[in-house]
Every structure is written in structure tokens, then in C-alpha cells.
Scaffold this motif. Structure first.
Motif, PDB file in Angstrom:
ATOM      1  N   LEU A  24      -9.367  -5.571  -8.922  1.00 38.46           N
ATOM      2  CA  LEU A  24      -9.201  -5.604 -10.376  1.00 38.46           C
ATOM      3  C   LEU A  24      -8.614  -4.316 -10.950  1.00 38.46           C
ATOM      4  CD1 LEU A  24     -12.382  -7.590 -11.466  1.00 38.46           C
ATOM      5  CD2 LEU A  24     -10.000  -8.377 -11.441  1.00 38.46           C
ATOM      6  N   PRO A  25      -9.046  -3.114 -10.519  1.00 38.08           N
ATOM      7  CA  PRO A  25      -8.431  -1.908 -11.081  1.00 38.08           C
ATOM      8  C   PRO A  25      -6.931  -1.826 -10.832  1.00 38.08           C
ATOM      9  CG  PRO A  25     -10.492  -1.355  -9.988  1.00 38.08           C
ATOM     10  CD  PRO A  25     -10.174  -2.775  -9.630  1.00 38.08           C
ATOM     11  N   PHE A  26      -6.488  -2.249  -9.661  1.00 34.79           N
ATOM     12  CA  PHE A  26      -5.059  -2.166  -9.364  1.00 34.79           C
ATOM     13  C   PHE A  26      -4.280  -3.306 -10.000  1.00 34.79           C
ATOM     14  CE2 PHE A  26      -6.720   0.917  -6.524  1.00 34.79           C
ATOM     15  CZ  PHE A  26      -5.689   1.825  -6.331  1.00 34.79           C
ATOM     16  N   ALA A  27      -4.911  -4.457 -10.186  1.00 43.82           N
ATOM     17  CA  ALA A  27      -4.244  -5.543 -10.913  1.00 43.82           C
ATOM     18  C   ALA A  27      -3.941  -5.114 -12.346  1.00 43.82           C
ATOM     19  CB  ALA A  27      -5.119  -6.789 -10.894  1.00 43.82           C
ATOM     20  N   ARG A  28      -4.833  -4.332 -12.933  1.00 42.65           N
ATOM     21  CA  ARG A  28      -4.622  -3.862 -14.314  1.00 42.65           C
ATOM     22  C   ARG A  28      -3.536  -2.801 -14.387  1.00 42.65           C
ATOM     23  NH1 ARG A  28     -10.769  -3.512 -14.109  1.00 42.65           N
ATOM     24  NH2 ARG A  28     -11.469  -5.572 -14.809  1.00 42.65           N
ATOM     25  N   PRO A  33      -3.794  -3.897  -0.673  1.00 36.57           N
ATOM     26  CA  PRO A  33      -2.665  -3.032  -0.321  1.00 36.57           C
ATOM     27  C   PRO A  33      -1.342  -3.468  -0.937  1.00 36.57           C
ATOM     28  CG  PRO A  33      -3.469  -4.232   1.602  1.00 36.57           C
ATOM     29  CD  PRO A  33      -4.490  -4.400   0.527  1.00 36.57           C
ATOM     30  N   LEU A  34      -1.145  -4.767  -1.122  1.00 36.93           N
ATOM     31  CA  LEU A  34       0.084  -5.207  -1.785  1.00 36.93           C
ATOM     32  C   LEU A  34       0.080  -4.830  -3.264  1.00 36.93           C
ATOM     33  CD1 LEU A  34       0.530  -8.617   0.021  1.00 36.93           C
ATOM     34  CD2 LEU A  34       2.146  -6.706   0.076  1.00 36.93           C
ATOM     35  N   LEU A  35      -1.081  -4.891  -3.904  1.00 37.80           N
ATOM     36  CA  LEU A  35      -1.192  -4.389  -5.281  1.00 37.80           C
ATOM     37  C   LEU A  35      -0.860  -2.902  -5.341  1.00 37.80           C
ATOM     38  CD1 LEU A  35      -4.395  -6.178  -6.620  1.00 37.80           C
ATOM     39  CD2 LEU A  35      -2.152  -6.177  -7.747  1.00 37.80           C
ATOM     40  N   VAL A  36      -1.356  -2.139  -4.367  1.00 35.48           N
ATOM     41  CA  VAL A  36      -1.046  -0.708  -4.315  1.00 35.48           C
ATOM     42  C   VAL A  36       0.460  -0.498  -4.243  1.00 35.48           C
ATOM     43  CG1 VAL A  36      -1.243   1.377  -2.893  1.00 35.48           C
ATOM     44  CG2 VAL A  36      -3.262  -0.047  -3.307  1.00 35.48           C
ATOM     45  N   HIS A  37       1.138  -1.289  -3.440  1.00 32.87           N
ATOM     46  CA  HIS A  37       2.589  -1.135  -3.316  1.00 32.87           C
ATOM     47  C   HIS A  37       3.315  -1.511  -4.606  1.00 32.87           C
ATOM     48  CE1 HIS A  37       1.880  -0.453   0.919  1.00 32.87           C
ATOM     49  NE2 HIS A  37       3.167  -0.195   1.083  1.00 32.87           N
ATOM     50  N   VAL A  38       2.805  -2.508  -5.313  1.00 33.17           N
ATOM     51  CA  VAL A  38       3.407  -2.830  -6.614  1.00 33.17           C
ATOM     52  C   VAL A  38       3.242  -1.654  -7.568  1.00 33.17           C
ATOM     53  CG1 VAL A  38       3.287  -4.349  -8.619  1.00 33.17           C
ATOM     54  CG2 VAL A  38       3.112  -5.323  -6.323  1.00 33.17           C
TER      55      VAL A  38
END
Length: 264
Positions: free
Chosen positions: A129-133, A236-241
Motif C-alpha cells: 500500500l505505501p508504494f501503491a500510493r 518489487p514491481l511497484l518499487v520499479h514504477v
């Protein structure tokens, strides 16, 4: 210390090879903005190093991290098999809980390592959730990711105790040396062991089939672990975004879709 070779930069840090006054070769990472990054990395290396092969931490300060130099080798099937066994044993060494007592970072992005009662709660609240935001995704994409979070208790597989994990185990963070894989650049914490294996698969790793086969012999995985790989790749894919922008959005949403189609 004298600098022998400039190795470029990564996430705002200067990377150098250097020689200490006593003749030892070292790797130096310096600069950048967040002073806690190096101390967090050093804490993770020392913790993993209790049970795994990591470079020795020579010095850590707010502005630099100095590690023993790791001479590189070509990966071999035998080294991959040894690494698979060592990885299983590292995971089995466990952790006091889900999270860690030091601040978390992945690349230069902060991560919350505060403890949680179980892995689905930790993964949802501290990672996804933190990285989705932060990822600047379309509202519909965020809603689909939130659906994954809602389904986590159903799709996470059988409960497991917290494993001692690297936390950012893509193939670039495994250096082949001394007949095994040497772990570098950790985002170490108590987590789910399938996370490390999913990260190895995300961008490919040398002799991954050998690593996984030996891992299974040493510490068998719960049924359905292959189907859960996309779930563990969502973070990890969210991190890359967040780091690199929308070019990773399609891969992220494919992983999300696979999770949602599995049981949600």
C-alpha cells in the motif's frame, strides 16, 4: 585509503574501489541524501552474515559504507547449488518477527520495518500500500492493487514463521565469488521466504532451476508456491514504477491480474 577505480554511481551514491593502508581492497559507497541508508545496509549485512555469505562491513558512517572487496567469478552450476542450500539455511535461521529493528530502505526509498502480527498484514501495510500510493498510477490500477491486499489472507498460502530474508534479491544483488553467491545490497528483514525466490525469478538468475531444486531439497516449499510468485513480485514491481516510471506499469499490472485471477 586511496581510491583505485571509479565504478560510477547508483541511486545517487558514488561507487569506488579503494585500497586501505594495510593493502586490503575494499568497495566504497559514498554520498547521497539519506544518512540512514548506509547504516541500514550495514545492519542488514551483519544480520544476514550470521548465517550467509556476505562481504565484511569494514566501516559505516552517515556518508559512506566500506565493504571488503568481492572478487568476481563466473557463475557455475555447482556454485548455484551451493547458493541454493545456503539461501535455504539463511531463511530457516529465522527472525524475531515480521519486520526489523532498523529503518528499511530499498535502493534509496524508505520502507517501514515496524513489526506486524503476520506476513499478510506486514506485506499489505508495510510494502504494497505505501508504494501503491507513491507510484502515480491511475485510480483503477490502485483499486486493483487494493483488491489484492483484501485477498491477501486467502492467497498468501499457509502461515509460515518469519524467515531471515534479503528482501531485494534480484540477480544483480548476488555476486558470484568463492564458489557461491555472495549477498549484497540487502533490504533485510523478517519476511516470507518466497519473497526472495520470487525476486530471483523476476529478472532471471543464472542457473535458477538448480538454485530452486537444491533449495527444495534443503527446505521444501509449501504447495502452490509457484502460483504465488506474482503475489511476491507486486511489491518489487511497484518499487520499479516509483523509481523508473511507467515503463514497469504493464509488468506490475500483469502480476496483479494473475493474483486476482488465482483466487480473488
Amino acid at each position: 585509503m586511496r581510491f583505485a577505480e571509479d565504478l560510477g554511481s547508483s541511486h545517487g551514491h558514488r561507487l569506488r574501489r579503494a585500497v586501505l593502508d594495510d593493502g586490503r581492497d575494499v568497495f566504497v559507497k559514498a554520498g547521497g541524501g539519506a544518512s540512514q541508508v548506509f547504516r541500514s545496509e550495514a545492519a542488514g549485512l551483519r544480520w544476514l552474515g550470521e548465517v550467509a555469505t556476505v562481504p565484511e562491513v569494514i566501516e559505516v558512517a552517515d556518508d559512506r559504507l566500506v565493504l571488503a572487496w568481492v572478487p568476481a567469478e563466473q557463475p557455475t552450476p555447482a556454485a548455484a547449488e551451493r547458493f541454493g542450500r545456503e539461501l535455504a539455511r539463511m531463511h530457516r535461521a529465522g527472525a524475531p518477527g515480521f519486520g526489523a529493528p532498523w529503518p528499511g530502505f530499498i535502493a534509496d526509498l524508505p520502507m517501514d520495518n515496524a513489526p506486524a502480527d503476520d506476513w499478510p498484514s506486514f506485506y499489505a501495510a508495510r510494502r504494497v500500500l505505501p508504494f501503491a500510493r507513491r507510484a502515480r498510477l491511475a485510480a483503477e490500477d490502485v483499486r486493483l492493487i487494493e483488491r489484492v491486499v483484501e485477498c491477501l489472507p486467502e492467497v498468501a498460502g499457509p502461515p509460515e514463521p518469519p524467515a531471515r530474508i534479503h528482501g531485494d534479491l534480484w540477480s544483480g544483488n548476488v555476486l558470484w565469488s568463492g564458489g557461491t553467491g555472495v549477498l549484497v545490497d540487502p533490504a533485510a528483514h523478517g519476511g516470507h521466504r518466497e519473497t526472495d525466490l520470487a525476486m530471483l525469478a523476476l529478472f532471471g538468475a543464472p542457473y535458477l532451476d538448480r538454485i530452486l531444486a537444491v533449495y527444495q531439497e534443503e527446505s521444501p516449499l509449501a504447495d502452490g508456491w509457484r502460483e504465488r510468485v506474482p503475489l511476491h513480485q507486486v511489491h518489487p514491481l511497484l518499487v520499479h514504477v516509483v523509481l523508473f516510471g511507467g515503463s514497469y506499469r504493464d509488468g506490475l499490472m500483469r502480476a496483479v491480474s494473475r493474483v486476482l485471477s488465482s483466487a480473488c
